[in-house]
Design a protein around this motif. Structure first.
Motif, PDB file in Angstrom:
ATOM      1  N   MET A   1       9.247  -3.872  -7.044  1.00  0.00           N
ATOM      2  CA  MET A   1      10.074  -5.087  -7.101  1.00  0.00           C
ATOM      3  C   MET A   1      10.967  -5.198  -5.868  1.00  0.00           C
ATOM      4  N   LEU A   2      11.499  -4.072  -5.401  1.00  0.00           N
ATOM      5  CA  LEU A   2      12.328  -4.106  -4.188  1.00  0.00           C
ATOM      6  C   LEU A   2      11.509  -4.556  -2.980  1.00  0.00           C
ATOM      7  N   VAL A   3      10.274  -4.116  -2.892  1.00  0.00           N
ATOM      8  CA  VAL A   3       9.406  -4.548  -1.796  1.00  0.00           C
ATOM      9  C   VAL A   3       9.151  -6.051  -1.898  1.00  0.00           C
ATOM     10  N   LEU A   4       8.841  -6.540  -3.097  1.00  0.00           N
ATOM     11  CA  LEU A   4       8.564  -7.965  -3.271  1.00  0.00           C
ATOM     12  C   LEU A   4       9.770  -8.831  -2.942  1.00  0.00           C
ATOM     13  N   VAL A   5      10.936  -8.451  -3.438  1.00  0.00           N
ATOM     14  CA  VAL A   5      12.156  -9.228  -3.186  1.00  0.00           C
ATOM     15  C   VAL A   5      12.514  -9.188  -1.707  1.00  0.00           C
ATOM     16  N   GLY A   6      12.389  -8.009  -1.087  1.00  0.00           N
ATOM     17  CA  GLY A   6      12.690  -7.900   0.340  1.00  0.00           C
ATOM     18  C   GLY A   6      11.744  -8.737   1.184  1.00  0.00           C
ATOM     19  N   HIS A   7      10.471  -8.771   0.821  1.00  0.00           N
ATOM     20  CA  HIS A   7       9.513  -9.569   1.573  1.00  0.00           C
ATOM     21  C   HIS A   7       9.824 -11.059   1.445  1.00  0.00           C
ATOM     22  N   ARG A   8      10.137 -11.490   0.246  1.00  0.00           N
ATOM     23  CA  ARG A   8      10.489 -12.911   0.055  1.00  0.00           C
ATOM     24  C   ARG A   8      11.725 -13.278   0.866  1.00  0.00           C
ATOM     25  N   ARG A   9      12.701 -12.366   0.910  1.00  0.00           N
ATOM     26  CA  ARG A   9      13.926 -12.621   1.670  1.00  0.00           C
ATOM     27  C   ARG A   9      13.613 -12.732   3.168  1.00  0.00           C
ATOM     28  N   ARG A  10      12.773 -11.817   3.686  1.00  0.00           N
ATOM     29  CA  ARG A  10      12.418 -11.872   5.097  1.00  0.00           C
ATOM     30  C   ARG A  10      11.611 -13.117   5.429  1.00  0.00           C
ATOM     31  N   ARG A  11      10.700 -13.533   4.538  1.00  0.00           N
ATOM     32  CA  ARG A  11       9.925 -14.755   4.780  1.00  0.00           C
ATOM     33  C   ARG A  11      10.830 -15.986   4.806  1.00  0.00           C
TER      34      ARG A  11
ATOM     35  N   LEU B   1       8.703   3.768 -14.217  1.00  0.00           N
ATOM     36  CA  LEU B   1       9.816   2.839 -14.025  1.00  0.00           C
ATOM     37  C   LEU B   1      10.303   2.874 -12.582  1.00  0.00           C
ATOM     38  N   VAL B   2      10.418   4.073 -12.009  1.00  0.00           N
ATOM     39  CA  VAL B   2      10.837   4.183 -10.604  1.00  0.00           C
ATOM     40  C   VAL B   2       9.828   3.480  -9.701  1.00  0.00           C
ATOM     41  N   GLY B   3       8.536   3.662  -9.953  1.00  0.00           N
ATOM     42  CA  GLY B   3       7.506   2.979  -9.171  1.00  0.00           C
ATOM     43  C   GLY B   3       7.593   1.471  -9.303  1.00  0.00           C
ATOM     44  N   GLY B   4       7.853   0.988 -10.511  1.00  0.00           N
ATOM     45  CA  GLY B   4       8.004  -0.458 -10.722  1.00  0.00           C
ATOM     46  C   GLY B   4       9.210  -1.030  -9.997  1.00  0.00           C
ATOM     47  N   VAL B   5      10.313  -0.285 -10.020  1.00  0.00           N
ATOM     48  CA  VAL B   5      11.515  -0.744  -9.316  1.00  0.00           C
ATOM     49  C   VAL B   5      11.261  -0.779  -7.809  1.00  0.00           C
ATOM     50  N   LEU B   6      10.583   0.236  -7.273  1.00  0.00           N
ATOM     51  CA  LEU B   6      10.239   0.236  -5.851  1.00  0.00           C
ATOM     52  C   LEU B   6       9.374  -0.968  -5.492  1.00  0.00           C
TER      53      LEU B   6
ATOM     54  N   VAL C   1       0.838  -1.201   0.000  1.00  0.00           N
ATOM     55  CA  VAL C   1       0.000   0.000   0.000  1.00  0.00           C
ATOM     56  C   VAL C   1       0.872   1.250   0.000  1.00  0.00           C
ATOM     57  N   GLN C   2       1.938   1.259   0.815  1.00  0.00           N
ATOM     58  CA  GLN C   2       2.822   2.420   0.866  1.00  0.00           C
ATOM     59  C   GLN C   2       3.489   2.667  -0.480  1.00  0.00           C
ATOM     60  N   VAL C   3       3.973   1.614  -1.111  1.00  0.00           N
ATOM     61  CA  VAL C   3       4.618   1.773  -2.417  1.00  0.00           C
ATOM     62  C   VAL C   3       3.595   2.213  -3.459  1.00  0.00           C
ATOM     63  N   GLY C   4       2.379   1.696  -3.372  1.00  0.00           N
ATOM     64  CA  GLY C   4       1.330   2.111  -4.300  1.00  0.00           C
ATOM     65  C   GLY C   4       1.006   3.589  -4.167  1.00  0.00           C
ATOM     66  N   VAL C   5       0.963   4.085  -2.946  1.00  0.00           N
ATOM     67  CA  VAL C   5       0.691   5.510  -2.727  1.00  0.00           C
ATOM     68  C   VAL C   5       1.838   6.359  -3.276  1.00  0.00           C
ATOM     69  N   VAL C   6       3.078   5.952  -3.005  1.00  0.00           N
ATOM     70  CA  VAL C   6       4.237   6.689  -3.531  1.00  0.00           C
ATOM     71  C   VAL C   6       4.226   6.677  -5.056  1.00  0.00           C
ATOM     72  N   ASN C   7       3.932   5.531  -5.649  1.00  0.00           N
ATOM     73  CA  ASN C   7       3.884   5.422  -7.106  1.00  0.00           C
ATOM     74  C   ASN C   7       2.783   6.310  -7.681  1.00  0.00           C
ATOM     75  N   ALA C   8       1.629   6.331  -7.043  1.00  0.00           N
ATOM     76  CA  ALA C   8       0.525   7.169  -7.518  1.00  0.00           C
ATOM     77  C   ALA C   8       0.888   8.650  -7.453  1.00  0.00           C
ATOM     78  N   VAL C   9       1.545   9.046  -6.378  1.00  0.00           N
ATOM     79  CA  VAL C   9       1.959  10.449  -6.243  1.00  0.00           C
ATOM     80  C   VAL C   9       2.987  10.806  -7.319  1.00  0.00           C
ATOM     81  N   LEU C  10       3.975   9.930  -7.525  1.00  0.00           N
ATOM     82  CA  LEU C  10       4.991  10.187  -8.559  1.00  0.00           C
ATOM     83  C   LEU C  10       4.357  10.344  -9.940  1.00  0.00           C
TER      84      LEU C  10
END
Length: 129
Positions: free
Chosen positions: A83-93, A76-81, A39-48
């Motif tokens: 992907m970073l959230v997805l990869v980080g979540h998988r790593r933490r799980r 592109l910046v929103g997409g990269v953000l 949700v946070q990344v979606g809001v940042v992406n929408a604002v950008l």
């Protein structure tokens, strides 16, 4: 994998309010933390994207043919953000699954159960506790 009391064991990822720490922040790697991050990344992406579109087409800060690249760059910046959230979540799980708490939640004995991986005693297969 943890289950809420009274939950159906056939339905995975039943983590309710108990997935939150004190202070209201969810446990890292929990589904609640993942949802909050998305949700946070979606809001940042929408604002950008909104700022880029308004700057290019409403305010005409740059030529619209050049501004298309600005809008694509913001996307592109929103997409990269994301992907970073997805990869980080998988790593933490994965890190949680390797931890003693994750092994207990999945039904495996932890290495520190009786002080050693084998528990220091011989048990029948499947008789962990």
């Amino acid at each position: 994998m943890t289950f809420e009391p009274g939950g159906d064991a056939r339905i995975p990822n039943q983590i309710g309010p108990s997935g939150r720490k004190r202070g209201g922040r969810p446990e890292p790697g929990s589904p609640q933390a993942f949802t909050m991050a998305i949700v946070q990344v979606g809001v940042v992406n929408a604002v950008l994207l909104t700022v880029a579109i308004v700057a290019v087409y409403a305010l005409e800060v740059v030529d619209p043919q050049t501004g298309v690249w600005l809008v694509l760059g913001a996307a592109l910046v929103g997409g990269v953000l994301m992907m970073l959230v997805l990869v980080g979540h998988r790593r933490r799980r994965a890190q949680y699954a390797r931890s003693p708490q994750g092994r207990r939640a999945a039904g495996y004995p932890s290495a520190d159960h009786h002080g050693s991986p084998g528990g220091g005693e011989r048990r029948a297969p499947g008789a962990w506790d």
